[in-house]
Design a protein around this motif. Sequence first.
Motif, mmCIF file in Angstrom:
data_model
loop_
_atom_site.group_PDB
_atom_site.id
_atom_site.type_symbol
_atom_site.label_atom_id
_atom_site.label_comp_id
_atom_site.label_asym_id
_atom_site.label_seq_id
_atom_site.Cartn_x
_atom_site.Cartn_y
_atom_site.Cartn_z
ATOM 1 N N ALA A 63 7.898 19.915 -14.664
ATOM 2 C CA ALA A 63 8.704 18.737 -15.970
ATOM 3 C C ALA A 63 10.445 19.266 -16.022
ATOM 4 C CB ALA A 63 7.793 19.717 -17.067
ATOM 5 N N LEU A 64 10.703 17.605 -16.210
ATOM 6 C CA LEU A 64 11.850 17.803 -16.832
ATOM 7 C C LEU A 64 12.453 18.587 -18.123
ATOM 8 C CD1 LEU A 64 15.256 16.379 -16.057
ATOM 9 C CD2 LEU A 64 13.688 14.402 -17.576
ATOM 10 N N VAL A 65 13.330 19.948 -17.474
ATOM 11 C CA VAL A 65 14.034 20.675 -18.515
ATOM 12 C C VAL A 65 15.136 20.047 -18.704
ATOM 13 C CG1 VAL A 65 11.793 21.922 -18.571
ATOM 14 C CG2 VAL A 65 14.408 22.385 -16.847
ATOM 15 N N ASP A 66 16.061 19.621 -18.138
ATOM 16 C CA ASP A 66 17.296 19.626 -17.987
ATOM 17 C C ASP A 66 18.113 18.882 -17.094
ATOM 18 O OD1 ASP A 66 20.001 20.024 -19.752
ATOM 19 O OD2 ASP A 66 20.287 21.923 -18.971
ATOM 20 N N THR A 77 22.679 14.672 -12.422
ATOM 21 C CA THR A 77 21.338 15.595 -11.583
ATOM 22 C C THR A 77 20.489 16.486 -12.052
ATOM 23 O OG1 THR A 77 22.591 16.385 -9.715
ATOM 24 C CG2 THR A 77 20.769 17.499 -9.618
ATOM 25 N N PRO A 78 19.130 16.185 -12.425
ATOM 26 C CA PRO A 78 18.323 16.276 -12.869
ATOM 27 C C PRO A 78 18.069 18.279 -12.779
ATOM 28 C CG PRO A 78 17.369 14.445 -11.619
ATOM 29 C CD PRO A 78 18.945 14.619 -11.500
ATOM 30 N N ILE A 79 16.869 18.407 -13.520
ATOM 31 C CA ILE A 79 16.223 19.764 -13.424
ATOM 32 C C ILE A 79 14.924 19.790 -13.777
ATOM 33 C CG2 ILE A 79 16.635 22.703 -13.753
ATOM 34 C CD1 ILE A 79 20.243 22.451 -14.013
ATOM 35 N N TYR A 80 14.604 20.189 -12.690
ATOM 36 C CA TYR A 80 12.462 20.646 -13.335
ATOM 37 C C TYR A 80 12.575 22.031 -13.012
ATOM 38 C CZ TYR A 80 12.990 15.524 -12.255
ATOM 39 O OH TYR A 80 12.487 13.914 -13.040
ATOM 40 N N LEU A 81 11.692 22.495 -14.451
ATOM 41 C CA LEU A 81 11.275 23.794 -14.556
ATOM 42 C C LEU A 81 9.614 23.602 -13.319
ATOM 43 C CD1 LEU A 81 10.885 26.585 -15.217
ATOM 44 C CD2 LEU A 81 9.515 26.349 -17.213
ATOM 45 N N LEU A 82 9.541 24.729 -12.603
ATOM 46 C CA LEU A 82 8.408 24.284 -11.418
ATOM 47 C C LEU A 82 7.293 26.178 -11.168
ATOM 48 C CD1 LEU A 82 10.833 22.871 -9.816
ATOM 49 C CD2 LEU A 82 9.176 23.561 -7.651
ATOM 50 N N ARG A 83 5.787 25.605 -11.786
ATOM 51 C CA ARG A 83 5.362 26.658 -11.643
ATOM 52 C C ARG A 83 4.171 27.113 -10.861
ATOM 53 N NH1 ARG A 83 5.424 28.305 -17.127
ATOM 54 N NH2 ARG A 83 6.369 26.451 -18.772
ATOM 55 N N LEU A 84 5.159 27.902 -9.879
ATOM 56 C CA LEU A 84 4.125 28.525 -8.530
ATOM 57 C C LEU A 84 2.982 29.344 -8.959
ATOM 58 C CD1 LEU A 84 7.384 28.985 -6.440
ATOM 59 C CD2 LEU A 84 6.618 27.405 -6.849
ATOM 60 N N PRO A 85 1.826 28.193 -8.008
ATOM 61 C CA PRO A 85 0.333 29.204 -8.346
ATOM 62 C C PRO A 85 0.865 30.476 -7.691
ATOM 63 C CG PRO A 85 0.469 27.782 -6.516
ATOM 64 C CD PRO A 85 1.804 27.537 -7.342
ATOM 65 N N ALA A 86 -0.042 31.887 -7.963
ATOM 66 C CA ALA A 86 -0.521 33.150 -7.332
ATOM 67 C C ALA A 86 -1.126 32.679 -5.838
ATOM 68 C CB ALA A 86 -0.973 33.587 -8.064
ATOM 69 N N ARG A 87 -0.514 33.777 -5.126
ATOM 70 C CA ARG A 87 -0.607 33.418 -3.864
ATOM 71 C C ARG A 87 -1.094 35.068 -2.948
ATOM 72 N NH1 ARG A 87 -0.008 28.556 -0.714
ATOM 73 N NH2 ARG A 87 -0.823 29.257 0.790
ATOM 74 N N ALA A 88 -1.659 35.434 -1.902
ATOM 75 C CA ALA A 88 -2.262 36.697 -1.778
ATOM 76 C C ALA A 88 -0.840 37.611 -1.900
ATOM 77 C CB ALA A 88 -2.917 36.381 -0.126
ATOM 78 N N GLY A 89 -1.395 38.549 -2.224
ATOM 79 C CA GLY A 89 0.146 39.769 -2.473
ATOM 80 C C GLY A 89 1.194 38.590 -2.948
ATOM 81 N N LEU A 90 1.277 37.706 -3.529
ATOM 82 C CA LEU A 90 2.332 37.500 -4.760
ATOM 83 C C LEU A 90 2.323 36.952 -5.514
ATOM 84 C CD1 LEU A 90 3.950 35.043 -1.663
ATOM 85 C CD2 LEU A 90 5.125 37.333 -3.074
ATOM 86 N N PRO A 91 2.882 37.178 -6.505
ATOM 87 C CA PRO A 91 2.290 36.665 -8.737
ATOM 88 C C PRO A 91 2.239 35.635 -9.282
ATOM 89 C CG PRO A 91 4.031 37.983 -9.214
ATOM 90 C CD PRO A 91 3.731 37.806 -7.400
ATOM 91 N N ALA A 92 1.948 35.053 -9.826
ATOM 92 C CA ALA A 92 2.356 33.578 -10.555
ATOM 93 C C ALA A 92 4.012 33.237 -10.737
ATOM 94 C CB ALA A 92 1.612 32.919 -11.224
#
Length: 207
Positions: A63-66, A77-92
């Motif tokens: 999502a464009l945030v700045d 230059t646009p800046i986007y916020l990314l929400r990464l899903p949790a993976r094995a051994g790694l949190p969201a």
Amino acid sequence: MTLPPPVGRRLSPPVWPLWIVVGVLLLVAPITVFSLDAIAGTSREHAARERDAANRSVVVVGALVDTTATSGLPEETPIYLLRLPARAGLPARTMRATGPSTWGFPPSVDHAPQREFLVVIDQQPRVIADGAVGTLRASTLKSAAREEARAQRDARNVTAGRIALPVALLGVSATAIALGLRRAQAVRAHRRSRFVDPTWWAPPRDG
């Protein structure tokens, strides 16, 4: 009065069209080889990216945030916020990524409110590609094998082009030279025929 039969060899076709073809090949061959090299290079990069990201990448809609402006230049230059899903051994997690820059004085309205990013999920996640929403896909072993096959095919096309184009150029040049020599010989024979003694021939007699 009946004219004597023509003496001398028949002239071969003119060779100037072949020399035009040689000139076109001289112009087209380097451009073609350069284009094939560029395509092969892009294919190699895609194949390497797919191998690196196979089965450990995810497509995230940011999502464009700045926006950020380049100092001294009308570039934003646009800046986007990314929400990464949790993976094995790694949190969201969340991370920021930049989209394609645009020229123009801020605030710019050219940036999409959402954009897709292909992210390699690792201890240090990284973006390896971005595009409009709906244009990206996660890398898999199957897609990596497909890109590898495409890279090998493009590499073969480069090799074939590097061989076929010089062979075609040499072949057309040799044909033009051979036909030119043959035509020159025919012209000389035709000129000599003007001085042949035609006493062997006489017009038919009446009665």
